[in-house]
Design an enzyme around this catalytic site. Structure first.
Site, mmCIF file in Angstrom:
data_model
loop_
_atom_site.group_PDB
_atom_site.id
_atom_site.type_symbol
_atom_site.label_atom_id
_atom_site.label_comp_id
_atom_site.label_asym_id
_atom_site.label_seq_id
_atom_site.Cartn_x
_atom_site.Cartn_y
_atom_site.Cartn_z
ATOM 1 N N SER A 61 0.806 -1.306 -0.071
ATOM 2 C CA SER A 61 -0.038 0.224 0.059
ATOM 3 C C SER A 61 0.801 1.207 -0.072
ATOM 4 O O SER A 61 0.415 2.283 -0.156
ATOM 5 C CB SER A 61 -0.838 0.040 1.236
ATOM 6 O OG SER A 61 -2.083 -0.732 0.844
ATOM 7 N N LYS A 64 0.567 3.451 -2.871
ATOM 8 C CA LYS A 64 -0.565 4.272 -3.311
ATOM 9 C C LYS A 64 -0.399 5.882 -3.111
ATOM 10 O O LYS A 64 -0.924 6.403 -3.881
ATOM 11 C CB LYS A 64 -1.565 3.896 -2.178
ATOM 12 C CG LYS A 64 -2.180 2.577 -2.393
ATOM 13 C CD LYS A 64 -3.202 2.135 -1.053
ATOM 14 C CE LYS A 64 -3.614 0.645 -1.274
ATOM 15 N NZ LYS A 64 -4.541 0.419 -0.008
ATOM 16 N N TYR A 189 -2.494 -2.508 -10.520
ATOM 17 C CA TYR A 189 -2.513 -2.249 -9.032
ATOM 18 C C TYR A 189 -1.851 -3.319 -8.491
ATOM 19 O O TYR A 189 -1.151 -3.090 -7.630
ATOM 20 C CB TYR A 189 -4.162 -2.036 -8.755
ATOM 21 C CG TYR A 189 -4.396 -2.210 -7.098
ATOM 22 C CD1 TYR A 189 -4.243 -1.075 -6.250
ATOM 23 C CD2 TYR A 189 -4.780 -3.403 -6.415
ATOM 24 C CE1 TYR A 189 -4.109 -1.120 -4.911
ATOM 25 C CE2 TYR A 189 -4.603 -3.521 -5.113
ATOM 26 C CZ TYR A 189 -4.177 -2.322 -4.416
ATOM 27 O OH TYR A 189 -4.603 -2.197 -3.001
ATOM 28 N N TYR A 241 -4.481 3.689 7.913
ATOM 29 C CA TYR A 241 -5.868 3.135 8.035
ATOM 30 C C TYR A 241 -6.596 3.581 9.160
ATOM 31 O O TYR A 241 -6.301 4.719 9.497
ATOM 32 C CB TYR A 241 -5.700 1.598 7.816
ATOM 33 C CG TYR A 241 -5.077 1.366 6.392
ATOM 34 C CD1 TYR A 241 -5.530 1.682 5.294
ATOM 35 C CD2 TYR A 241 -3.772 0.647 6.559
ATOM 36 C CE1 TYR A 241 -4.935 1.395 4.089
ATOM 37 C CE2 TYR A 241 -3.377 0.229 5.244
ATOM 38 C CZ TYR A 241 -3.752 0.607 4.161
ATOM 39 O OH TYR A 241 -3.214 0.572 2.912
ATOM 40 N N VAL A 259 0.990 -3.847 3.865
ATOM 41 C CA VAL A 259 0.912 -5.272 4.633
ATOM 42 C C VAL A 259 2.166 -6.291 4.415
ATOM 43 O O VAL A 259 2.269 -7.409 4.891
ATOM 44 C CB VAL A 259 -0.312 -6.168 4.015
ATOM 45 C CG1 VAL A 259 -1.592 -5.456 4.625
ATOM 46 C CG2 VAL A 259 -0.448 -6.252 2.384
HETATM 47 O O1 DON Z 1 -4.971 -4.752 -1.989
HETATM 48 C C1 DON Z 1 -4.189 -5.459 -1.117
HETATM 49 O O2 DON Z 1 -4.968 -6.272 -0.540
HETATM 50 C C2 DON Z 1 -2.703 -5.363 -0.995
HETATM 51 N N1 DON Z 1 -2.318 -5.564 -2.412
HETATM 52 C C3 DON Z 1 -2.389 -3.921 -0.466
HETATM 53 C C4 DON Z 1 -2.893 -3.821 0.704
HETATM 54 C C5 DON Z 1 -1.931 -3.191 1.859
HETATM 55 O O3 DON Z 1 -0.932 -3.162 1.815
HETATM 56 C C6 DON Z 1 -2.855 -2.636 2.936
HETATM 57 N N2 DON Z 1 -1.886 -2.202 3.789
HETATM 58 N N3 DON Z 1 -1.958 -2.050 5.048
#
Ligand code: DON
Length: 305
Positions: A61, A64, A189, A241, A259
């Site tokens: 993330s 982003k 994405y 978040y 993540v």
């Molecule tokens: O879309 C997703 O689930 C992951 N590729 C990215 C999400 C993410 O890193 C959320 N972070 N805390």
């Protein structure tokens, strides 16, 4: 400096046991749970690392923030924020609950998955290959790392298990938030999330934002300072978040987690900070990483508030 950084890592190492590796993307479950590292990249060119700062992880993330900057340059804020909002949600990063409840439908902000997928769909390019190249080139420039690569197994794992993201993207296409090809936007994405980085790379992204969108190495103003300011504001309000409020109070600097266990943080006008700790808390933030950043911010008096 390095000594202080080592001490902060050692103090917070015991927190690792209280978190978990993510399971929803199987490939991310293979990370080294007890890795812990920090790297700082300062405006005067000084760089210092401690712990596992060379350990590779996927950016997730944190990407982003970069795609938001590219989309703002490509389409301008009126278009981007006509389709994606500016408010924190208080919900999990992958929540789809509010997409249908709010009329007209609009993802709350560009840091949650729905908003980020919409933002990525706005990035210009004549072909999919051109769009991927534009994103990768931007990352390579900002990190000063020409060797950045997409981790193919994480990418495949994301693609195979990304049904919730897929569902949100198709819904957004239906209501006109996404105007381009849904599968191509999703693919982009998944790829941006799968870029493999180290603490050093994300510290350099932080440095770029701490320098208001100017490359420290060449002095080139790569993106508008206004967009850099917007990105930092989103990091403060939504970057961690539904733990962003607590993080702002306890740590007090713009930050974005992923993540993969990374947290990219910015001390405006001073430095970028990259932290890694793959063991996550229940909200998807690095459980030891957030404490490391708190101690680091306290030690060097970095809070912007
Ligand atoms: O879309 C997703 O689930 C992951 N590729 C990215 C999400 C993410 O890193 C959320 N972070 N805390």
């Amino acid at each position: 400096m390095q000594d202080k950084m080592r001490k902060i890592l050692d103090k917070n190492r015991e927190k690792i046991q209280y978190g978990n590796l993510p399971t929803y993307i199987p490939e991310l479950n293979k990370a080294k749970k007890d890795a812990l590292g920090i790297y700082i990249s300062m405006l005067d060119g000084t760089e210092v690392g401690a712990g596992d700062y060379e350990y590779k992880f996927t950016i997730q993330s944190i990407s982003k923030v970069i795609t938001l900057l590219i989309a703002l340059e490509d389409r301008g804020p009126e278009y981007v924020f006509g389709k994606v909002g500016m408010e924190p949600t208080g919900d999990a990063f992958n929540s789809m609950m509010k997409l249908e409840i709010v009329r007209p439908s609009k993802p709350f902000n560009p840091m949650i998955n729905a908003g980020a997928i919409a933002v990525t769909s706005m990035i210009k390019g004549n072909t999919q290959a051109e769009r991927i190249k534009r994103i990768m080139d931007f990352f390579k420039l900002v990190t000063q790392n020409p060797d950045l690569r997409i981790n193919e197994s994480v990418y495949m794992s994301e693609k195979q298990t990304g049904d919730r993201n897929r569902a949100m993207a198709y819904f957004m296409k239906d209501v006109g938030i996404i105007e381009t090809d849904v599968e191509e936007s999703l693919d982009l994405y998944f790829k941006q999330c799968s870029i493999e980085v180290t603490c050093k790379d994300i510290a350099r992204i932080g440095l770029f934002l701490s320098n208001d969108g100017k490359l420290q190495s060449t002095g080139e103003q790569l993106i508008s300072p206004t967009y850099s300011r917007m990105a930092k504001a989103f990091m403060v309000t939504c970057g961690m978040y539904n733990a962003s409020g607590e993080f702002a109070i306890n740590v007090g600097i713009p930050a974005k987690s992923g993540v993969g266990g990374g947290i990219m943080a910015v001390a405006p006008g001073k430095m970028g900070i990259g932290v890694l700790g793959p063991s996550l808390d229940e909200k998807g933030n690095s459980i030891a990483g957030r404490e490391v950043l708190k101690d680091f911010s306290d030690e060097f008096n970095l809070s912007i508030f």
